[in-house]
Design a protein around this motif. Structure first.
Motif, mmCIF file in Angstrom:
data_model
loop_
_atom_site.group_PDB
_atom_site.id
_atom_site.type_symbol
_atom_site.label_atom_id
_atom_site.label_comp_id
_atom_site.label_asym_id
_atom_site.label_seq_id
_atom_site.Cartn_x
_atom_site.Cartn_y
_atom_site.Cartn_z
ATOM 1 N N MET A 1 -25.233 15.037 -49.972
ATOM 2 C CA MET A 1 -25.490 14.752 -48.563
ATOM 3 C C MET A 1 -24.829 13.434 -48.161
ATOM 4 N N ASN A 2 -24.156 13.429 -47.020
ATOM 5 C CA ASN A 2 -23.550 12.188 -46.549
ATOM 6 C C ASN A 2 -24.407 11.576 -45.441
ATOM 7 N N LEU A 3 -23.965 10.415 -44.915
ATOM 8 C CA LEU A 3 -24.752 9.696 -43.913
ATOM 9 C C LEU A 3 -24.960 10.529 -42.655
ATOM 10 N N ASP A 4 -23.916 11.177 -42.175
ATOM 11 C CA ASP A 4 -24.028 11.952 -40.946
ATOM 12 C C ASP A 4 -25.040 13.085 -41.101
ATOM 13 N N GLN A 5 -25.013 13.766 -42.243
ATOM 14 C CA GLN A 5 -25.965 14.849 -42.480
ATOM 15 C C GLN A 5 -27.394 14.317 -42.534
ATOM 16 N N LEU A 6 -27.563 13.171 -43.211
ATOM 17 C CA LEU A 6 -28.890 12.570 -43.325
ATOM 18 C C LEU A 6 -29.464 12.251 -41.945
ATOM 19 N N LEU A 7 -28.641 11.691 -41.092
ATOM 20 C CA LEU A 7 -29.117 11.280 -39.773
ATOM 21 C C LEU A 7 -29.407 12.473 -38.864
ATOM 22 N N ARG A 8 -28.665 13.552 -39.031
ATOM 23 C CA ARG A 8 -28.839 14.706 -38.136
ATOM 24 C C ARG A 8 -29.909 15.679 -38.614
ATOM 25 N N ASN A 9 -30.207 15.687 -39.901
ATOM 26 C CA ASN A 9 -31.259 16.557 -40.412
ATOM 27 C C ASN A 9 -32.622 16.106 -39.884
ATOM 28 N N LEU B 1 -35.570 11.624 -27.609
ATOM 29 C CA LEU B 1 -34.168 11.864 -27.955
ATOM 30 C C LEU B 1 -33.962 13.349 -28.232
ATOM 31 N N ASN B 2 -32.814 13.855 -27.844
ATOM 32 C CA ASN B 2 -32.467 15.252 -28.110
ATOM 33 C C ASN B 2 -31.764 15.385 -29.463
ATOM 34 N N GLU B 3 -31.395 16.606 -29.786
ATOM 35 C CA GLU B 3 -30.820 16.924 -31.106
ATOM 36 C C GLU B 3 -29.653 16.011 -31.473
ATOM 37 N N ASN B 4 -28.744 15.780 -30.537
ATOM 38 C CA ASN B 4 -27.533 15.024 -30.832
ATOM 39 C C ASN B 4 -27.681 13.528 -30.563
ATOM 40 N N ASP B 5 -28.869 13.106 -30.161
ATOM 41 C CA ASP B 5 -29.099 11.693 -29.850
ATOM 42 C C ASP B 5 -29.616 10.974 -31.097
ATOM 43 N N ILE B 6 -28.720 10.243 -31.747
ATOM 44 C CA ILE B 6 -29.084 9.564 -32.995
ATOM 45 C C ILE B 6 -29.096 8.062 -32.753
ATOM 46 N N LEU B 7 -30.301 7.482 -32.792
ATOM 47 C CA LEU B 7 -30.492 6.042 -32.616
ATOM 48 C C LEU B 7 -30.973 5.463 -33.944
ATOM 49 N N VAL B 8 -30.336 4.393 -34.384
ATOM 50 C CA VAL B 8 -30.701 3.784 -35.667
ATOM 51 C C VAL B 8 -31.234 2.379 -35.417
ATOM 52 N N ASN B 9 -32.361 2.067 -36.042
ATOM 53 C CA ASN B 9 -33.006 0.765 -35.879
ATOM 54 C C ASN B 9 -32.691 -0.139 -37.074
ATOM 55 N N PHE B 10 -32.220 -1.335 -36.775
ATOM 56 C CA PHE B 10 -32.025 -2.370 -37.783
ATOM 57 C C PHE B 10 -33.040 -3.472 -37.489
ATOM 58 N N LEU B 11 -33.918 -3.756 -38.430
ATOM 59 C CA LEU B 11 -34.922 -4.800 -38.248
ATOM 60 C C LEU B 11 -34.624 -5.956 -39.203
ATOM 61 N N PHE B 12 -34.674 -7.175 -38.681
ATOM 62 C CA PHE B 12 -34.376 -8.359 -39.474
ATOM 63 C C PHE B 12 -35.590 -9.285 -39.467
ATOM 64 N N LYS B 13 -36.082 -9.627 -40.642
ATOM 65 C CA LYS B 13 -37.218 -10.539 -40.759
ATOM 66 C C LYS B 13 -36.718 -11.976 -40.710
ATOM 67 N N GLU C 1 -25.074 3.250 -45.321
ATOM 68 C CA GLU C 1 -24.780 4.027 -46.527
ATOM 69 C C GLU C 1 -25.343 3.352 -47.766
ATOM 70 N N GLU C 2 -25.178 2.039 -47.859
ATOM 71 C CA GLU C 2 -25.726 1.309 -49.007
ATOM 72 C C GLU C 2 -27.253 1.344 -49.004
ATOM 73 N N TYR C 3 -27.831 1.350 -47.806
ATOM 74 C CA TYR C 3 -29.295 1.324 -47.673
ATOM 75 C C TYR C 3 -29.914 2.686 -48.004
ATOM 76 N N PHE C 4 -29.345 3.745 -47.447
ATOM 77 C CA PHE C 4 -29.934 5.069 -47.624
ATOM 78 C C PHE C 4 -29.504 5.755 -48.920
ATOM 79 N N PHE C 5 -28.362 5.355 -49.478
ATOM 80 C CA PHE C 5 -27.879 5.932 -50.735
ATOM 81 C C PHE C 5 -27.613 4.794 -51.728
ATOM 82 N N PRO C 6 -28.677 4.119 -52.155
ATOM 83 C CA PRO C 6 -28.497 2.907 -52.981
ATOM 84 C C PRO C 6 -27.843 3.198 -54.325
#
Length: 328
Positions: free
Chosen positions: A1-9, A111-123, A180-185
């Motif tokens: 599985m690649n990043l795009d597949q992970l985000l859309r699944n 969000l709809n099927e094709n609407d992919i929003l990614v959250n980056f949180l920084f402490k 990619e580094e975060y989700f597929f360490p």
């Protein structure tokens, strides 16, 4: 599985939201509180072992109004979405980014099927922001103005968010490599992510400056071209010269700068000159006398006094410290 597949699944929460079109809280322990009013998301929910937390925003249901204890960045990977941030409606499209300061309140429409929003949180408390201190030597007055607004200076009225439209190719590439580094360490992924964080902020700074340069400013926003004028002609400019260029009186320009930035024209001009002197000292072998002339100061005693006020060291000391770092 690649990043795009992970985000859309669809993940388990999205499956439930898709079925019922009702919000499902990621953290069941606070679901009742967030559903009965805006809630402050705290650090403990996200930062168990790291200073950064990345997640896909769950689709198919609205996310209720909330605030948080951390710096949040929303990255529109694909599609679009509508957010309301501190009462302002924001529409994000592909590669748009919104940076939300601590305490900002926002809610997100479904969000709809094709609407992919990614959250980056920084402490904030765990991040090593020493790189930001180094960045401050390189910031332009215009960028400082924007960053001060984003940091939410409590003495002024700020939105506490920054919207970056169509952020180009470099920043999305860095964000997706980080994901990619975060989700597929793999081996060294944590170290790589920690090095990507300052790069992300450098790219954000670059994107903000590029966006400012493209904006068409009206008379109510004349502060931006004033700051650009200082930035681009710091060695030769003056209050009178800028006033003539923009067809305003010197008093109007002076008062506007004070009102919008809380600083005087001389303060901003001197800071720009000192920053450029610092750059020349650390990146060239030019004699100090030549550097003083290049930044537009004729009185050497005045230059040395101002430089030491800014950097707590003499130009010679700065150059020696930089030389030792290079040798090591």
């Amino acid at each position: 599985m690649n990043l795009d597949q992970l985000l859309r699944n669809k993940d388990k929460i999205e499956e439930r939201q898709f079925k019922n079109h009702a919000f499902v809280m990621d953290f069941p322990q606070i679901e009742k509180r967030i559903l009965h009013g805006d809630y402050r998301l705290n650090n403990e929910l996200f930062f168990k072992n790291n200073s950064i937390y990345i997640s896909k925003h769950h689709r198919f249901a609205p996310y209720p109004l909330h605030s948080h204890q951390f710096l949040e960045m929303n990255y529109m990977y694909s599609g679009k979405c509508r957010e309301v941030v501190n009462g302002h409606e924001i529409i994000l499209h592909k590669h748009d980014i919104i940076l939300l300061d601590t305490g900002s309140k926002h809610k997100i429409d479904p969000l709809n099927e094709n609407d992919i929003l990614v959250n980056f949180l920084f402490k904030r408390s765990d991040l090593n922001f020493s790189f930001l201190t180094n960045m401050s030597h390189k910031f332009s007055p215009s960028l400082n103005f924007v960053l001060n607004a984003v940091n939410g200076d409590k003495d002024n009225s700020h939105k506490n968010f920054m919207l970056i439209k169509n952020s180009g190719e470099d920043l999305p590439h860095i964000l997706e490599r980080t994901m990619e580094e975060y989700f597929f360490p793999k081996r060294f992924s944590n170290q790589i992510i920690n090095h990507y964080v300052p790069i992300i902020f450098f790219e954000l700074a670059r994107a903000v400056n590029a966006q400012l340069e493209k904006e068409v400013t009206g008379s109510k926003e004349i502060i931006v071209p004033i700051l650009f004028a200082i930035e681009n002609d710091y060695s030769n400019t003056s209050l009178e010269k800028i006033a003539n260029q923009l067809n305003y009186s010197k008093n109007y320009i002076s008062n506007l700068i004070k009102e919008k930035t809380g600083r005087t024209f001389s303060d901003i001009l001197n800071e720009q000159r000192m920053q450029n002197a610092y750059e020349l000292l650390t990146n060239t072998e030019l004699p100090i006398g030549t550097i003083i002339e290049r930044v537009g100061i004729s009185n050497r005693t005045y230059f040395y006094s101002k430089f030491k006020d800014y950097y707590k060291k003499t130009p010679k000391q700065i150059r020696m410290i930089n030389k030792k770092k290079s040798e090591n």
